[in-house]
Design an enzyme around this catalytic site. Structure first.
Site, PDB file in Angstrom:
ATOM      1  N   GLY A   1       1.002  -1.158   0.131  1.00 25.83           N
ATOM      2  CA  GLY A   1       0.043  -0.078  -0.057  1.00 25.83           C
ATOM      3  C   GLY A   1       0.738   1.214   0.061  1.00 25.83           C
TER       4      GLY A   1
ATOM      5  N   GLN B   1       2.658   9.991   2.292  1.00 24.01           N
ATOM      6  CA  GLN B   1       3.941   9.187   2.363  1.00 24.01           C
ATOM      7  C   GLN B   1       4.987   9.810   1.519  1.00 24.01           C
ATOM      8  OE1 GLN B   1       1.918   5.317   2.665  1.00 24.01           O
ATOM      9  NE2 GLN B   1       3.969   5.070   3.815  1.00 24.01           N
TER      10      GLN B   1
ATOM     11  N   CYS C   1       5.439  -0.395   7.843  1.00 25.33           N
ATOM     12  CA  CYS C   1       5.014   0.613   7.159  1.00 25.33           C
ATOM     13  C   CYS C   1       6.235   1.073   6.333  1.00 25.33           C
ATOM     14  CB  CYS C   1       4.560   1.895   8.139  1.00 25.33           C
ATOM     15  SG  CYS C   1       4.224   3.284   7.404  1.00 25.33           S
ATOM     16  N   LEU C   2       6.049   1.633   5.143  1.00 21.65           N
ATOM     17  CA  LEU C   2       7.155   2.109   4.569  1.00 21.65           C
ATOM     18  C   LEU C   2       7.983   3.245   4.993  1.00 21.65           C
ATOM     19  CD1 LEU C   2       5.975   1.161   0.716  1.00 21.65           C
ATOM     20  CD2 LEU C   2       7.569  -0.046   2.305  1.00 21.65           C
TER      21      LEU C   2
ATOM     22  N   HIS D   1      -5.131   1.351   7.218  1.00 25.03           N
ATOM     23  CA  HIS D   1      -3.630   2.010   7.465  1.00 25.03           C
ATOM     24  C   HIS D   1      -3.469   3.133   6.534  1.00 25.03           C
ATOM     25  CE1 HIS D   1       0.882   1.248   8.161  1.00 25.03           C
ATOM     26  NE2 HIS D   1       0.795   1.972   7.025  1.00 25.03           N
ATOM     27  N   GLU D   2      -3.763   2.852   5.203  1.00 25.97           N
ATOM     28  CA  GLU D   2      -3.661   3.992   4.278  1.00 25.97           C
ATOM     29  C   GLU D   2      -4.653   5.002   4.687  1.00 25.97           C
ATOM     30  OE1 GLU D   2      -0.848   3.498   2.805  1.00 25.97           O
ATOM     31  OE2 GLU D   2      -0.653   1.499   3.260  1.00 25.97           O
TER      32      GLU D   2
ATOM     33  N   HIS E   1      -2.915   7.345   7.037  1.00 26.63           N
ATOM     34  CA  HIS E   1      -1.829   8.211   6.644  1.00 26.63           C
ATOM     35  C   HIS E   1      -2.568   9.477   5.999  1.00 26.63           C
ATOM     36  CE1 HIS E   1       1.765   5.937   6.927  1.00 26.63           C
ATOM     37  NE2 HIS E   1       1.341   5.156   6.213  1.00 26.63           N
TER      38      HIS E   1
HETATM   39  O1  K1U Z   1       1.485   2.305   4.200  1.00 23.70           O
HETATM   40  C1  K1U Z   1       2.673   1.680   3.908  1.00 23.70           C
HETATM   41  O2  K1U Z   1       3.713   2.254   4.292  1.00 23.70           O
HETATM   42  C2  K1U Z   1       2.480   0.523   3.484  1.00 23.70           C
HETATM   43  C3  K1U Z   1       2.573  -0.708   4.177  1.00 23.70           C
HETATM   44  C4  K1U Z   1       0.969  -1.321   4.060  1.00 23.70           C
HETATM   45  C5  K1U Z   1       0.815  -2.143   5.243  1.00 23.70           C
HETATM   46  C6  K1U Z   1       1.430  -3.260   5.631  1.00 23.70           C
HETATM   47  C7  K1U Z   1       1.058  -4.294   6.537  1.00 23.70           C
HETATM   48  C8  K1U Z   1      -0.162  -3.924   7.489  1.00 23.70           C
HETATM   49  C9  K1U Z   1      -0.657  -2.770   7.091  1.00 23.70           C
HETATM   50  C10 K1U Z   1      -0.171  -1.934   6.010  1.00 23.70           C
HETATM   51  C11 K1U Z   1       3.316  -1.765   3.663  1.00 23.70           C
HETATM   52  O3  K1U Z   1       3.593  -2.404   2.598  1.00 23.70           O
HETATM   53  S1  K1U Z   1       5.056  -2.402   4.725  1.00 23.70           S
HETATM   54  C12 K1U Z   1       5.620  -3.773   3.680  1.00 23.70           C
HETATM   55  C13 K1U Z   1       4.939  -4.717   3.710  1.00 23.70           C
HETATM   56  O4  K1U Z   1       3.875  -5.129   4.449  1.00 23.70           O
HETATM   57  C14 K1U Z   1       5.144  -6.042   2.624  1.00 23.70           C
HETATM   58  C15 K1U Z   1       6.010  -5.585   1.637  1.00 23.70           C
HETATM   59  C16 K1U Z   1       6.173  -6.656   0.715  1.00 23.70           C
HETATM   60  C17 K1U Z   1       5.655  -7.899   0.943  1.00 23.70           C
HETATM   61  C18 K1U Z   1       4.765  -8.179   1.863  1.00 23.70           C
HETATM   62  C19 K1U Z   1       4.520  -7.167   2.843  1.00 23.70           C
HETATM   63 ZN    ZN Z   2       2.401   3.155   6.182  1.00 24.61          ZN
END
Ligand code: K1U
Ligand code: ZN
Length: 176
Positions: A55, A60, A100-101, A142-143, A146
Site C-alpha cells: 500500500g 507518504q 509501514c514504508l 492503514h492507508e 496516513h
Molecule cells: O503504508 C505503507 O507504508 C505500506 C505498508 C502497508 C501495510 C502493511 C502491513 C499492514 C498494513 C499496511 C507496507 O506495505 S509495509 C511492507 C509490507 O508489509 C510488505 C512488503 C512486501 C511484501 C509483503 C508485505
Molecule cells: Zn504506512
C-alpha cells in the site's frame, strides 16, 4: 497539455520517514481527477512496487491529497486506487502485525475493524463501493490513517513510540 503515455514517464518518489512532521499533515480531498492525479498515481504505484509494499498513501510521498493505492495480491497484479476514500461501514475486530514504508524495519500489532465498506472515486473519477476483509481491509484502514496524518505507531504506548524513535534515530546516525 495532455500526457500521451503516462506509463512511459513514471518516476520513483521519495518516501517520508517517521518522525517527519509532514506525515502528520491532513490530506485535502481531490476536487478533479485529471492527468495530474493519474500521473501521481502511476508514480506512486511504481514507488510502492519498488519498495516493495502492499500500500501507499500520497501523504507518504509528500503530496497531501486524498489518494491511496493498495495491492495485496500475491502476483502484484491487483492494483486498486482510492481517491477521497470514506469508510461507510465497519465491524468486527482483528489484530495484525503491521509494517509501514515510512517506519522501515518496525513491525507491531495493531487492532482494527475486521470488515469495512469503503466508498471512493477511481482514476476515471467514478464513484465505487468495495467491501473488504482480511489484509485488504487492514491495509486500506492503514492507508486512510496516513491521509488523516496518522502513522500506525501512534496506536502503540508512548514508551514503545519513544523506543521506535530512538531506534530509527540510531539507524539514521549509523547510515551517515
Ligand atoms: O503504508 C505503507 O507504508 C505500506 C505498508 C502497508 C501495510 C502493511 C502491513 C499492514 C498494513 C499496511 C507496507 O506495505 S509495509 C511492507 C509490507 O508489509 C510488505 C512488503 C512486501 C511484501 C509483503 C508485505
Ligand atoms: Zn504506512
Amino acid at each position: 497539455m495532455p500526457l500521451p503515455h503516462l506509463s512511459k514517464h513514471m518516476a520513483l518518489l521519495k518516501i517520508l520517514h517517521y518522525p517527519d512532521p509532514r506525515l502528520h499533515i491532513v490530506a485535502k480531498p481531490v476536487d478533479k481527477v485529471d492527468d495530474h492525479i493519474r500521473k501521481l498515481a502511476a508514480d506512486m504505484a511504481e514507488t510502492m512496487y519498488a519498495a516493495p509494499g502492499i500500500g501507499l498513501a500520497a501523504t507518504q510521498v509528500d503530496h497531501h491529497i486524498q489518494l491511496l493505492l493498495v495491492d495485496v495480491s500475491e502476483n502484484k497484479d491487483q492494483l486498486m486506487t482510492f481517491i477521497n476514500p470514506q469508510i461507510v461501514e465497519a465491524d468486527g475486530e482483528t489484530v495484525y502485525e503491521e509494517g509501514c514504508l515510512s517506519v522501515p524495519g518496525i513491525f507491531e500489532e495493531v487492532t482494527r475493524a475486521e470488515r469495512i465498506k469503503v466508498r471512493a472515486l477511481n482514476l476515471s473519477g467514478e464513484s465505487f463501493e468495495l467491501e473488504a476483509d482480511g489484509l485488504l481491509a487492514i491495509c486500506i484502514q492503514h492507508e486512510i490513517d496516513h491521509l488523516k496524518g496518522k502513522v500506525f505507531v501512534e496506536y502503540l504506548s508512548r514508551l514503545k513510540q519513544d523506543r521506535i524513535k530512538q531506534k530509527l534515530a540510531k539507524r539514521a546516525r549509523e547510515a551517515m
